[in-house]
Design an enzyme around this catalytic site. Structure first.
Site, short mmCIF file in Angstrom:
data_model
loop_
_atom_site.label_atom_id
_atom_site.label_comp_id
_atom_site.label_asym_id
_atom_site.label_seq_id
_atom_site.Cartn_x
_atom_site.Cartn_y
_atom_site.Cartn_z
N HIS A 20 0.85 -1.21 0.00
CA HIS A 20 0.00 0.00 0.00
C HIS A 20 0.88 1.25 0.00
O HIS A 20 0.64 2.20 -0.75
CB HIS A 20 -0.88 0.07 1.26
N LYS A 44 -17.02 -6.30 7.36
CA LYS A 44 -15.81 -7.03 6.97
C LYS A 44 -15.06 -7.58 8.19
O LYS A 44 -14.05 -8.22 8.03
CB LYS A 44 -14.88 -6.10 6.17
N ARG A 93 -2.00 -6.39 -8.21
CA ARG A 93 -0.80 -7.18 -7.91
C ARG A 93 -0.61 -8.30 -8.92
O ARG A 93 0.50 -8.61 -9.32
CB ARG A 93 -0.93 -7.80 -6.50
N SER A 131 -3.03 -7.74 3.03
CA SER A 131 -3.30 -7.57 4.46
C SER A 131 -3.75 -8.90 5.06
O SER A 131 -3.38 -9.26 6.18
CB SER A 131 -4.40 -6.53 4.67
O1 PNS Z 1 -8.96 -2.83 0.29
P1 PNS Z 1 -10.21 -3.40 -0.30
O2 PNS Z 1 -10.98 -4.15 0.75
O3 PNS Z 1 -9.94 -4.21 -1.55
O4 PNS Z 1 -11.11 -2.15 -0.77
C1 PNS Z 1 -12.40 -2.34 -1.29
C2 PNS Z 1 -13.13 -0.99 -1.50
C3 PNS Z 1 -13.08 -0.14 -0.23
C4 PNS Z 1 -12.46 -0.22 -2.61
C5 PNS Z 1 -14.60 -1.31 -1.91
O5 PNS Z 1 -15.14 -2.22 -1.00
C6 PNS Z 1 -15.49 -0.07 -1.94
O6 PNS Z 1 -15.32 0.79 -2.77
N1 PNS Z 1 -16.47 0.00 -1.00
C7 PNS Z 1 -17.37 1.13 -0.89
C8 PNS Z 1 -18.80 0.75 -1.22
C9 PNS Z 1 -19.08 0.92 -2.69
O7 PNS Z 1 -18.98 1.98 -3.26
N2 PNS Z 1 -19.46 -0.21 -3.33
C10 PNS Z 1 -19.72 -0.25 -4.76
C11 PNS Z 1 -18.40 -0.25 -5.52
S1 PNS Z 1 -18.42 -1.35 -6.83
#
Ligand code: PNS
Length: 171
Positions: A20, A44, A93, A131
């Protein structure tokens, strides 16, 4: 041609990893402002609270002038719009990340076509770090130094007191 591009780098950051941080440093040179935004989503079942994850990021990024740390809930595109961001930044990645990222990109574009998702490929030396794996390896007594910062490692120690790490000679 816009001169002031604000980008959002959203994620769970549970915990913040070297991968990150590498992505944040590299992308901070591409945008005028980068907002690293921690998702507030208790579904989560994160190991670290949102406040702890924000602290980790602030500790690591205090000296990067155009990077700020925030948290958000609800739709990412709504948060990005409220912050006047035109870019969502994500890292890839490996090919296994691609499918989910593609799905999210299309959904976010459908919800808000003005916002573009931009991808950076993870640096190859960090391309295996997640993570989730960091937590698993730490829980099982493995050595995570170099995968997370010393301060994140200390936080893991206090969250997951593990007899395998108590003598400081983890494998
Ligand atoms: O680090 P992560 O867990 O891969 O991040 C995921 C994240 C935060 C980018 C995704 O879960 C997100 O954007 N959540 C917010 C809710 C949202 O907008 N959902 C629709 C997006 S397709």
């Amino acid at each position: 041609m816009p001169s002031d591009v604000i980008a959002i780098y959203p994620g769970s950051f549970d915990p913040l990893t070297a991968g990150h941080l590498d992505l944040i440093h590299r992308s901070s040179r591409l945008f005028s402002r980068l907002i690293v935004a921690v998702l507030r989503n208790e579904h989560k079942h994160p190991l670290f609270t949102v406040a702890e994850r924000v602290e980790m990021l602030e500790e690591a990024l205090g000296n990067v002038a155009n990077v700020e740390v925030d948290s958000f809930d609800g739709l990412l595109v709504e948060y990005a719009t409220a912050k006047k961001a035109s870019v969502i930044l994500r890292g890839i990645r490996a090919i296994s990340d691609y499918e989910f990222e593609l799905q999210m990109t299309h959904m976010n574009r459908r919800l808000q076509p003005q916002i573009e998702t931009v991808f950076l490929m993870a640096n190859e030396q960090y391309s295996f770090i997640s993570s989730k794996l960091v937590k698993e390896v730490y829980r099982l007594g493995g050595n995570v130094s170099g995968l997370v910062s010393p301060s994140v490692e200390a936080r893991l120690r206090s969250k997951l007191p593990d007899m395998n790490h108590s003598r400081g000679d983890a494998k």
